[in-house]
Scaffold this active site. Structure first.
Site, PDB file in Angstrom:
ATOM      1  N   SER A  11      24.609  19.510 -21.392  1.00 57.05           N
ATOM      2  CA  SER A  11      23.902  19.132 -20.318  1.00 57.05           C
ATOM      3  C   SER A  11      22.711  19.807 -19.925  1.00 57.05           C
ATOM      4  O   SER A  11      22.120  19.582 -18.806  1.00 57.05           O
ATOM      5  CB  SER A  11      25.007  19.257 -18.879  1.00 57.05           C
ATOM      6  OG  SER A  11      25.997  18.746 -19.406  1.00 57.05           O
ATOM      7  N   THR A  54      24.979  20.979 -15.387  1.00 58.29           N
ATOM      8  CA  THR A  54      23.752  21.596 -14.830  1.00 58.29           C
ATOM      9  C   THR A  54      24.108  22.923 -14.568  1.00 58.29           C
ATOM     10  O   THR A  54      24.970  23.254 -13.858  1.00 58.29           O
ATOM     11  CB  THR A  54      23.233  20.590 -13.718  1.00 58.29           C
ATOM     12  OG1 THR A  54      22.907  19.392 -13.892  1.00 58.29           O
ATOM     13  CG2 THR A  54      22.127  21.471 -12.979  1.00 58.29           C
ATOM     14  N   THR A  76      18.588  21.406 -16.220  1.00 61.99           N
ATOM     15  CA  THR A  76      19.443  20.223 -16.518  1.00 61.99           C
ATOM     16  C   THR A  76      18.699  19.324 -17.836  1.00 61.99           C
ATOM     17  O   THR A  76      17.452  19.344 -17.456  1.00 61.99           O
ATOM     18  CB  THR A  76      20.073  19.430 -15.444  1.00 61.99           C
ATOM     19  OG1 THR A  76      20.972  18.675 -15.727  1.00 61.99           O
ATOM     20  CG2 THR A  76      18.630  18.940 -14.665  1.00 61.99           C
ATOM     21  N   ARG A 120      14.140   8.586 -15.434  1.00 63.49           N
ATOM     22  CA  ARG A 120      14.977   8.874 -14.240  1.00 63.49           C
ATOM     23  C   ARG A 120      14.810  10.582 -14.023  1.00 63.49           C
ATOM     24  O   ARG A 120      14.952  11.263 -14.889  1.00 63.49           O
ATOM     25  CB  ARG A 120      16.298   8.665 -14.449  1.00 63.49           C
ATOM     26  CG  ARG A 120      17.244   8.766 -13.341  1.00 63.49           C
ATOM     27  CD  ARG A 120      18.081  10.245 -13.584  1.00 63.49           C
ATOM     28  NE  ARG A 120      18.978  10.485 -12.661  1.00 63.49           N
ATOM     29  CZ  ARG A 120      19.848  11.779 -12.391  1.00 63.49           C
ATOM     30  NH1 ARG A 120      19.502  12.657 -13.250  1.00 63.49           N
ATOM     31  NH2 ARG A 120      20.731  11.852 -11.560  1.00 63.49           N
ATOM     32  N   THR A 178      25.066  20.880  -8.235  1.00 60.25           N
ATOM     33  CA  THR A 178      25.183  20.163  -9.347  1.00 60.25           C
ATOM     34  C   THR A 178      26.095  18.726  -8.965  1.00 60.25           C
ATOM     35  O   THR A 178      26.527  18.542  -8.030  1.00 60.25           O
ATOM     36  CB  THR A 178      26.007  20.814 -10.488  1.00 60.25           C
ATOM     37  OG1 THR A 178      26.209  20.005 -11.509  1.00 60.25           O
ATOM     38  CG2 THR A 178      27.523  21.254  -9.834  1.00 60.25           C
ATOM     39  N   GLY A 179      25.876  17.747  -9.888  1.00 59.61           N
ATOM     40  CA  GLY A 179      26.645  16.553  -9.782  1.00 59.61           C
ATOM     41  C   GLY A 179      25.603  15.385  -9.692  1.00 59.61           C
ATOM     42  O   GLY A 179      24.555  15.348 -10.137  1.00 59.61           O
TER      43      GLY A 179
HETATM   44  N1  ASP Z   1      22.532  16.873 -10.908  1.00 61.04           N
HETATM   45  C1  ASP Z   1      22.030  16.554 -11.976  1.00 61.04           C
HETATM   46  C2  ASP Z   1      21.282  15.146 -11.988  1.00 61.04           C
HETATM   47  O1  ASP Z   1      21.500  14.411 -11.181  1.00 61.04           O
HETATM   48  C3  ASP Z   1      23.282  16.290 -13.160  1.00 61.04           C
HETATM   49  C4  ASP Z   1      24.374  17.032 -13.063  1.00 61.04           C
HETATM   50  O2  ASP Z   1      24.427  18.335 -12.346  1.00 61.04           O
HETATM   51  O3  ASP Z   1      25.401  16.803 -13.592  1.00 61.04           O
HETATM   52  O4  ASP Z   1      20.394  15.198 -13.000  1.00 61.04           O
END
Ligand code: ASP
Length: 333
Positions: A90, A192, A210, A220, A243-244
């Protein structure tokens, strides 16, 4: 890659007993923990906190702080460890690509003086966190994207690299068999990396790096490199990183929100909980379908962490100990 499925109907009693990974160096051993209360209950400095189970990254940042390095140097050096790790799918080299097979990296960094630098959609540079720092320190700008960011990188001496490893390529080929875009709620080991540090002077900095959501549309960009969303630092108050599901973090400007809540007097833990509740409320029925995790630190060295679904975790290096903790979470039934 191993992924853990969210257990939506786990009972409260099950949730009360969490498995906690205690990490020293690279070794990890599991022990039972009876409560989800934030583990570091006393203010502590210096301090490193990072999203997910990244003991090598926090150890590197800690080492920098012990050498009297700044919090800014610490978070940059810590993030570089994960960017170079091809097993972390990631972040950095070995990250999973977009749906066209291109790895595009996003990163940002913020210092004690409120300076910020970010790069987005960078294809051929492993250490985008260092590139973000160069944008912050060597240009009159704060954000650079795509080809322009890469040209700047080469001019600064960064090496052009192919970031797509064989393993990531195989995962992408497999994904193409179905081509279903469905971000997985949690990734067991890595995601991330967002990192916050307080140095021996009590100054705070943060960094976030990330490869974004796997199999995203070309072009994106998520929350991670966006000031106030994936990261925010106010040296008078504290810092937060996320994160997320980036789209949801962006809509609430979650990291800025947490710092502002701390400014109003909330503890890092309460501020993270309120921000997650705000995301949940805004999302309506959709909130069960995505994960967001937040970590925060205040000027006193207190920490907080909260997420929507179980299984988000974070690593803290403080008091000479490098420990991975499970985060408390919103969905308990
Ligand atoms: N926050 C990150 C994104 O949306 C991805 C992640 O943390 O899993 O790119």
């Amino acid at each position: 890659m191993k992924r853990r499925k969210f257990i939506q109907n786990a009972s409260l009693s099950t949730l009360a007993v969490m498995a906690t990974s205690t990490v020293i160096g690279c070794e990890s051993k599991t022990k039972e923990k009876e409560s989800l209360v934030t583990p570091v209950t006393h203010p502590v400095q210096p301090l490193v906190i990072a999203t997910w189970n990244v003991p090598r990254a926090t150890a590197k940042a800690w080492e920098v702080l012990q050498d009297r390095g700044s919090a800014l140097d610490a978070v940059e050096q810590g993030c570089r460890v994960e960017e170079a790790d091809v097993n972390n799918s990631s972040v950095g080299k070995g990250g999973l690509p977009d749906r066209d097979g291109r790895i595009t990296l996003d990163a940002c960094i913020m210092d004690k003086d409120g300076n910020y630098g970010a790069v987005m959609c960078v294809q051929h540079i492993t250490h985008v966190i260092s590139l973000a720092r160069k944008v912050m320190e060597e240009t009159p700008h704060v954000i650079m994207v795509g080809e322009g960011a890469e040209q700047f990188a080469y001019a600064q001496g960064f090496k052009k690299e192919n970031l797509l490893t064989e393993a990531s390529k195989r995962a992408w080929e497999k994904w193409k068999e179905q081509s279903v875009y469905q971000p997985i709620i949690n990734i067991e080991n890595h995601d991330t990396i967002g990192m916050l540090a307080i140095d021996k002077h009590g100054d705070i900095s943060g960094a976030c790096t990330t490869s974004g959501l796997a199999y995203k549309m070309a072009g994106r960009v998520g929350d991670s490199p966006v000031i106030g969303s994936g990261l925010f630092i106010d040296n008078e108050v504290g810092g937060c990183t996320a994160t997320g599901m980036g789209e949801e973090v962006l809509k609430t400007v979650a990291s800025f929100l947490v710092v502002e809540l701390m400014r109003q007097g909330k503890s890092p833990q309460d501020a993270c909980e309120e921000a997650i509740k705000r995301i949940v409320e805004k999302a309506g029925d959709r909130y069960t379908a995505f994960q967001v995790g937040l970590i925060a630190v205040n000027k006193q060295g207190e920490i907080g962490a909260y997420c929507i679904h179980k299984w988000f975790n974070y690593t803290v290096y403080a008091d000479e100990k490098n420990i991975n903790y499970p985060s408390d979470f919103y969905i308990k039934t």
